[in-house]
Design a protein around this motif. Structure first.
Motif, PDB file in Angstrom:
ATOM      1  N   UNK A   1      47.649  28.903  43.386  1.00 55.83           N
ATOM      2  CA  UNK A   1      49.057  28.503  43.248  1.00 55.83           C
ATOM      3  C   UNK A   1      49.829  28.771  44.544  1.00 55.83           C
ATOM      4  N   UNK A   2      49.536  29.906  45.172  1.00 52.61           N
ATOM      5  CA  UNK A   2      50.323  30.306  46.354  1.00 52.61           C
ATOM      6  C   UNK A   2      50.120  29.412  47.561  1.00 52.61           C
ATOM      7  N   UNK A   3      48.910  28.819  47.653  1.00 54.12           N
ATOM      8  CA  UNK A   3      48.619  28.016  48.847  1.00 54.12           C
ATOM      9  C   UNK A   3      49.571  26.822  48.986  1.00 54.12           C
ATOM     10  N   UNK A   4      50.193  26.441  47.868  1.00 52.16           N
ATOM     11  CA  UNK A   4      51.135  25.314  47.936  1.00 52.16           C
ATOM     12  C   UNK A   4      52.525  25.751  48.361  1.00 52.16           C
ATOM     13  N   UNK A   5      52.770  27.048  48.349  1.00 58.72           N
ATOM     14  CA  UNK A   5      54.149  27.517  48.554  1.00 58.72           C
ATOM     15  C   UNK A   5      54.342  28.375  49.803  1.00 58.72           C
ATOM     16  N   UNK A   6      53.256  28.953  50.303  1.00 55.20           N
ATOM     17  CA  UNK A   6      53.419  29.918  51.393  1.00 55.20           C
ATOM     18  C   UNK A   6      52.389  29.713  52.501  1.00 55.20           C
ATOM     19  N   UNK A   7      52.566  30.503  53.565  1.00 49.15           N
ATOM     20  CA  UNK A   7      51.603  30.513  54.654  1.00 49.15           C
ATOM     21  C   UNK A   7      50.509  31.510  54.287  1.00 49.15           C
ATOM     22  N   UNK A   8      49.370  30.997  53.804  1.00 52.58           N
ATOM     23  CA  UNK A   8      48.380  31.881  53.183  1.00 52.58           C
ATOM     24  C   UNK A   8      47.132  32.114  54.016  1.00 52.58           C
ATOM     25  N   UNK A   9      46.674  33.362  53.987  1.00 48.64           N
ATOM     26  CA  UNK A   9      45.402  33.758  54.604  1.00 48.64           C
ATOM     27  C   UNK A   9      44.546  34.388  53.511  1.00 48.64           C
ATOM     28  N   UNK A  10      43.425  33.740  53.186  1.00 54.96           N
ATOM     29  CA  UNK A  10      42.509  34.299  52.192  1.00 54.96           C
ATOM     30  C   UNK A  10      41.154  34.525  52.847  1.00 54.96           C
ATOM     31  N   UNK A  11      40.584  35.689  52.593  1.00 51.69           N
ATOM     32  CA  UNK A  11      39.343  35.985  53.317  1.00 51.69           C
ATOM     33  C   UNK A  11      38.293  36.659  52.442  1.00 51.69           C
ATOM     34  N   UNK A  12      37.120  36.753  53.009  1.00 56.26           N
ATOM     35  CA  UNK A  12      35.990  37.395  52.348  1.00 56.26           C
ATOM     36  C   UNK A  12      35.789  38.744  53.042  1.00 56.26           C
ATOM     37  N   UNK A  13      35.987  39.815  52.287  1.00 56.11           N
ATOM     38  CA  UNK A  13      35.997  41.162  52.882  1.00 56.11           C
ATOM     39  C   UNK A  13      34.569  41.675  53.030  1.00 56.11           C
ATOM     40  N   UNK A  14      33.890  41.198  54.072  1.00 54.59           N
ATOM     41  CA  UNK A  14      32.492  41.616  54.240  1.00 54.59           C
ATOM     42  C   UNK A  14      32.381  42.968  54.946  1.00 54.59           C
ATOM     43  N   UNK A  15      33.338  43.310  55.838  1.00 53.50           N
ATOM     44  CA  UNK A  15      33.320  44.674  56.403  1.00 53.50           C
ATOM     45  C   UNK A  15      33.447  45.670  55.243  1.00 53.50           C
ATOM     46  N   UNK A  16      34.396  45.385  54.340  1.00 54.11           N
ATOM     47  CA  UNK A  16      34.617  46.303  53.212  1.00 54.11           C
ATOM     48  C   UNK A  16      33.364  46.469  52.352  1.00 54.11           C
ATOM     49  N   UNK A  17      32.587  45.411  52.223  1.00 50.17           N
ATOM     50  CA  UNK A  17      31.417  45.498  51.335  1.00 50.17           C
ATOM     51  C   UNK A  17      30.414  46.532  51.852  1.00 50.17           C
ATOM     52  N   UNK A  18      30.439  46.795  53.160  1.00 43.03           N
ATOM     53  CA  UNK A  18      29.480  47.760  53.729  1.00 43.03           C
ATOM     54  C   UNK A  18      29.791  49.203  53.332  1.00 43.03           C
ATOM     55  N   UNK A  19      31.019  49.447  52.858  1.00 38.54           N
ATOM     56  CA  UNK A  19      31.370  50.827  52.479  1.00 38.54           C
ATOM     57  C   UNK A  19      30.538  51.309  51.292  1.00 38.54           C
ATOM     58  N   UNK A  20      30.205  50.357  50.400  1.00 36.51           N
ATOM     59  CA  UNK A  20      29.383  50.735  49.237  1.00 36.51           C
ATOM     60  C   UNK A  20      27.971  50.166  49.323  1.00 36.51           C
ATOM     61  N   UNK A  21      27.796  49.095  50.087  1.00 29.38           N
ATOM     62  CA  UNK A  21      26.481  48.448  50.205  1.00 29.38           C
ATOM     63  C   UNK A  21      26.137  48.332  51.698  1.00 29.38           C
ATOM     64  N   UNK A  22      25.773  49.468  52.349  1.00 26.00           N
ATOM     65  CA  UNK A  22      25.563  49.434  53.797  1.00 26.00           C
ATOM     66  C   UNK A  22      24.386  48.561  54.236  1.00 26.00           C
ATOM     67  N   UNK A  23      23.403  48.395  53.352  1.00 26.72           N
ATOM     68  CA  UNK A  23      22.244  47.564  53.733  1.00 26.72           C
ATOM     69  C   UNK A  23      21.984  46.525  52.646  1.00 26.72           C
ATOM     70  N   UNK A  24      22.940  45.606  52.446  1.00 25.59           N
ATOM     71  CA  UNK A  24      22.747  44.621  51.370  1.00 25.59           C
ATOM     72  C   UNK A  24      21.528  43.747  51.654  1.00 25.59           C
TER      73      UNK A  24
END
Ligand code: TYM
Length: 331
Positions: A28-51
């Protein structure tokens, strides 16, 4: 028009909690605002260091973002690790985040309880990286579920502290956002807390689950023996299923089963069947697109490349300004 930033960790498939707590609002927001959506892969390493399949997990989230309706022309869609400026801002912000406040983080405490053998510094400073994600684009709105509220509070703390330290008003205050009054918490099927990826395969309903799997999971969901008197209070596990019905079913269906419950006439088998069918209907358009988009390597490459370029442009401007504020200069 405001700036919006939000992300999802690349730790696996998206479930109904991710969808109703976050992604639906992104769409919904992408139609109304300047949006940045991302995939937090750095964050995933905090719990899964060697996926075992980091790239595959990142791809899964990208595919499901697109299948759920994110449009790379309307918003900036990118992979966190494609924007190394985020890691640089994280480094600066770490200098004004204190051990005590990080140790008190609810999510940190949950994670170290669940996994006492992997209490790493990345996990401790997870909220600092999240603050960097948000502050790098000067976002003011962050569409997230209820579980991320405390992280937003910490982001404001770190941004304000930076402003105070360097006597500037550079960073704005971002707030968790949702189109309704309250942030959403989607419960799981195990009768306990929220729907989550780490609570076991049967607890979460994934957007990519087939109708057969959804039926199987819902029919196995935990319930009690059923009400024995009129207007009896619902035990947690049954309330959870009603909460799920509230998001996927019509108000008529919900009130029909509420009424049966209140008259102590509910049959959980019928209730679960209706819930499963409505979950199947709600996820069908996304499920159908997942396979198709997943096979389109050219599209995925294009989206990631285009998104990275747009996100880096915004991030590089911030890093340049932050370096000046802190006092780094060229010789
Ligand atoms: P993550 O990957 O755990 O979850 C992604 C989004 O889904 C929401 N969510 C839920 N909402 C309602 N009910 C649930 N059961 C449920 N489970 C998950 C989360 O609230 C989240 O919005 N730290 C974030 C990722 C992140 C981020 C950011 C988000 C990294 N940097 C910057 C916003 C801005 C996380 O772990 O989300």
């Amino acid at each position: 028009m405001e700036t919006v930033v939000s992300g999802i960790r690349s730790t696996g498939k998206l479930h109904l909690g991710n969808y109703y707590g976050a992604v639906r609002n992104f769409v919904q927001m992408q139609n109304e605002h300047n949006c940045f959506f991302f995939i937090a892969d750095y964050h995933s390493l905090t719990t899964h260091p060697t996926p075992s399949d980091l790239h595959g997990n990142i791809k899964q989230v990208l595919v499901e973002y697109l299948a759920a309706g994110l449009d790379p022309e309307k918003s900036t869609l990118y992979i966190q690790s494609d924007v190394p400026e985020i890691a640089e801002l994280y480094l600066y912000m770490n200098m004004n985040a204190y051990l005590g406040e990080l140790e008190r983080g609810a999510s940190f405490k949950d994670k170290i309880r669940a996994n006492p053998n992997n209490v790493n510094a990345g996990l401790l400073t997870y909220p600092v990286l999240m603050a960097a994600d948000i502050l790098i684009h000067h976002a003011t709105k962050v569409p997230v579920g209820k579980d991320q509220e405390q992280h937003l509070e910490m982001t404001r703390t770190f941004g304000n502290r930076f402003n105070n330290l360097y006597q500037t008003d550079y960073f704005k205050e971002p707030f968790a956002f949702n189109y309704s009054k309250d942030l959403v918490k989607i419960p799981g099927l195990d009768g306990k807390g929220k729907m989550g990826k780490s609570e076991g395969e049967m607890n979460a309903v994934y957007l990519s689950d087939s109708p057969e799997i959804i039926r199987k999971k819902v029919m196995k969901a935990v319930t009690d023996g059923g009400p024995t008197q009129d207007n009896q209070e619902k035990p947690q596990e049954v309330q959870n299923l009603f909460d799920l019905m509230r998001v996927v079913s019509s108000t008529d269906t919900l009130s029909h089963f509420e009424e049966l419950y209140n008259k102590a006439q509910i049959r959980y088998g019928d209730f679960k069947k209706a819930l499963a069918e409505d979950m199947i209907i709600a996820t069908q358009p996304i499920r159908e697109k997942i396979e198709h988009i997943s096979a389109d390597t050219v599209l995925l490459r294009q989206v990631a490349k285009h998104g990275a370029a747009k996100a880096r442009e915004s991030a590089q401007k911030t890093i340049k300004e932050v370096r000046e504020i802190i006092g780094f200069r060229n010789f």
